[in-house]
Design an enzyme around this catalytic site. Structure first.
Site, PDB file in Angstrom:
ATOM      1  N   HIS A   1      -6.984  -5.999   2.052  1.00 20.13           N
ATOM      2  CA  HIS A   1      -5.888  -5.363   2.807  1.00 20.13           C
ATOM      3  C   HIS A   1      -5.321  -6.421   3.754  1.00 20.13           C
ATOM      4  O   HIS A   1      -6.065  -6.988   4.566  1.00 20.13           O
ATOM      5  CB  HIS A   1      -6.421  -4.236   3.697  1.00 20.13           C
TER       6      HIS A   1
ATOM      7  N   GLY B   1     -15.404   2.957   3.775  1.00 21.17           N
ATOM      8  CA  GLY B   1     -14.101   3.548   3.483  1.00 21.17           C
ATOM      9  C   GLY B   1     -13.460   3.082   2.193  1.00 21.17           C
ATOM     10  O   GLY B   1     -12.282   3.330   1.965  1.00 21.17           O
TER      11      GLY B   1
ATOM     12  N   HIS C   1     -10.140  -5.425  -3.348  1.00 21.17           N
ATOM     13  CA  HIS C   1      -8.797  -5.701  -2.820  1.00 21.17           C
ATOM     14  C   HIS C   1      -8.893  -6.140  -1.370  1.00 21.17           C
ATOM     15  O   HIS C   1      -9.697  -5.622  -0.607  1.00 21.17           O
ATOM     16  CB  HIS C   1      -7.880  -4.478  -2.938  1.00 21.17           C
TER      17      HIS C   1
ATOM     18  N   ASN D   1     -12.952  -3.596   2.344  1.00 19.25           N
ATOM     19  CA  ASN D   1     -13.943  -2.534   2.513  1.00 19.25           C
ATOM     20  C   ASN D   1     -14.905  -2.561   1.335  1.00 19.25           C
ATOM     21  O   ASN D   1     -14.482  -2.770   0.191  1.00 19.25           O
ATOM     22  CB  ASN D   1     -13.253  -1.167   2.575  1.00 19.25           C
TER      23      ASN D   1
ATOM     24  N   ASP E   1       0.849  -1.190   0.000  1.00 18.08           N
ATOM     25  CA  ASP E   1       0.000   0.000   0.000  1.00 18.08           C
ATOM     26  C   ASP E   1       0.890   1.248   0.000  1.00 18.08           C
ATOM     27  O   ASP E   1       1.899   1.310   0.699  1.00 18.08           O
ATOM     28  CB  ASP E   1      -0.910  -0.009   1.236  1.00 18.08           C
ATOM     29  N   ILE E   2       0.498   2.255  -0.770  1.00 20.43           N
ATOM     30  CA  ILE E   2       1.287   3.485  -0.894  1.00 20.43           C
ATOM     31  C   ILE E   2       1.261   4.290   0.410  1.00 20.43           C
ATOM     32  O   ILE E   2       2.153   5.112   0.650  1.00 20.43           O
ATOM     33  CB  ILE E   2       0.772   4.315  -2.096  1.00 20.43           C
TER      34      ILE E   2
HETATM   35  P1  5GP Z   1      -9.762   1.266   0.139  1.00 25.53           P
HETATM   36  O1  5GP Z   1      -9.930   2.525   0.946  1.00 25.53           O
HETATM   37  O2  5GP Z   1     -10.377   1.387  -1.234  1.00 25.53           O
HETATM   38  O3  5GP Z   1     -10.201   0.027   0.877  1.00 25.53           O
HETATM   39  O4  5GP Z   1      -8.200   1.077  -0.034  1.00 25.53           O
HETATM   40  C1  5GP Z   1      -7.492   1.642  -1.081  1.00 25.53           C
HETATM   41  C2  5GP Z   1      -6.031   1.578  -0.682  1.00 25.53           C
HETATM   42  O5  5GP Z   1      -5.266   1.803  -1.831  1.00 25.53           O
HETATM   43  C3  5GP Z   1      -5.631   2.636   0.348  1.00 25.53           C
HETATM   44  O6  5GP Z   1      -5.104   1.994   1.506  1.00 25.53           O
HETATM   45  C4  5GP Z   1      -4.601   3.478  -0.393  1.00 25.53           C
HETATM   46  O7  5GP Z   1      -3.529   3.910   0.438  1.00 25.53           O
HETATM   47  C5  5GP Z   1      -4.122   2.550  -1.487  1.00 25.53           C
HETATM   48  N1  5GP Z   1      -3.685   3.214  -2.699  1.00 25.53           N
HETATM   49  C6  5GP Z   1      -4.324   4.241  -3.331  1.00 25.53           C
HETATM   50  N2  5GP Z   1      -3.654   4.603  -4.430  1.00 25.53           N
HETATM   51  C7  5GP Z   1      -2.567   3.770  -4.495  1.00 25.53           C
HETATM   52  C8  5GP Z   1      -1.481   3.670  -5.428  1.00 25.53           C
HETATM   53  O8  5GP Z   1      -1.384   4.388  -6.430  1.00 25.53           O
HETATM   54  N3  5GP Z   1      -0.546   2.713  -5.185  1.00 25.53           N
HETATM   55  C9  5GP Z   1      -0.630   1.886  -4.091  1.00 25.53           C
HETATM   56  N4  5GP Z   1       0.355   1.000  -3.938  1.00 25.53           N
HETATM   57  N5  5GP Z   1      -1.622   1.970  -3.194  1.00 25.53           N
HETATM   58  C10 5GP Z   1      -2.592   2.897  -3.402  1.00 25.53           C
END
Ligand code: 5GP
Ligand code: ZN
Length: 114
Positions: free
Chosen positions: A102, A93, A100, A87, A30-31
């Protein structure tokens, strides 16, 4: 899907720190990590949310969790413990609409989650 960030990461069109991959899934860091280990495991197939899953996805979803199990072992978090979280939609969130898992570990986790 043309305009999906995670489809682009899966295709290698946008860089990411890949941890492991297979024919039908990719795992990358995760970034914005929320724990010492924070890996995202995605199917190569574009599925927006859990709500779009169909019975034919059952094996694929199982593979995502088996990937989480393997990566947790490799990251050394299997025994201390970890979270595998999906999520679904805005109130939970979800920000990226490509399903995906986490994988989070390496620190104490609270419950209930925020
Ligand atoms: P969500 O909130 O949709 O469950 O999680 C999305 C996740 O993707 C977040 O934890 C966010 O930090 C991560 N994320 C968003 N953009 C990028 C990206 O460009 N690269 C990576 N590696 N992670 C990302
Ligand atoms: Zn996608």
């Amino acid at each position: 899907m043309a305009d999906c960030l995670f489809c682009k990461i899966a295709a290698g069109e946008i860089p990411a720190e890949k941890v492991k991959e297979a024919d039908d899934w990719v795992a990358f860091r995760d970034i914005s990590p929320q724990a010492p280990t924070h890996v995202l495991i995605i199917p190569r197939e574009h599925i927006a949310t859990i709500n779009e899953l169909e019975p034919g996805h059952a094996e694929l979803v199982g593979k995502l969790f088996l990937a989480a199990q393997q990566i947790a072992a490799e990251e050394g978090i299997a025994e201390p413990g970890y979270r595998a979280v999906v999520n679904c939609n805005a109130q939970a969130g979800q920000a990226v609409f490509h399903i995906h898992v986490h994988l989070l570990g390496g620190r104490e986790m609270g419950w209930p989650p925020g």
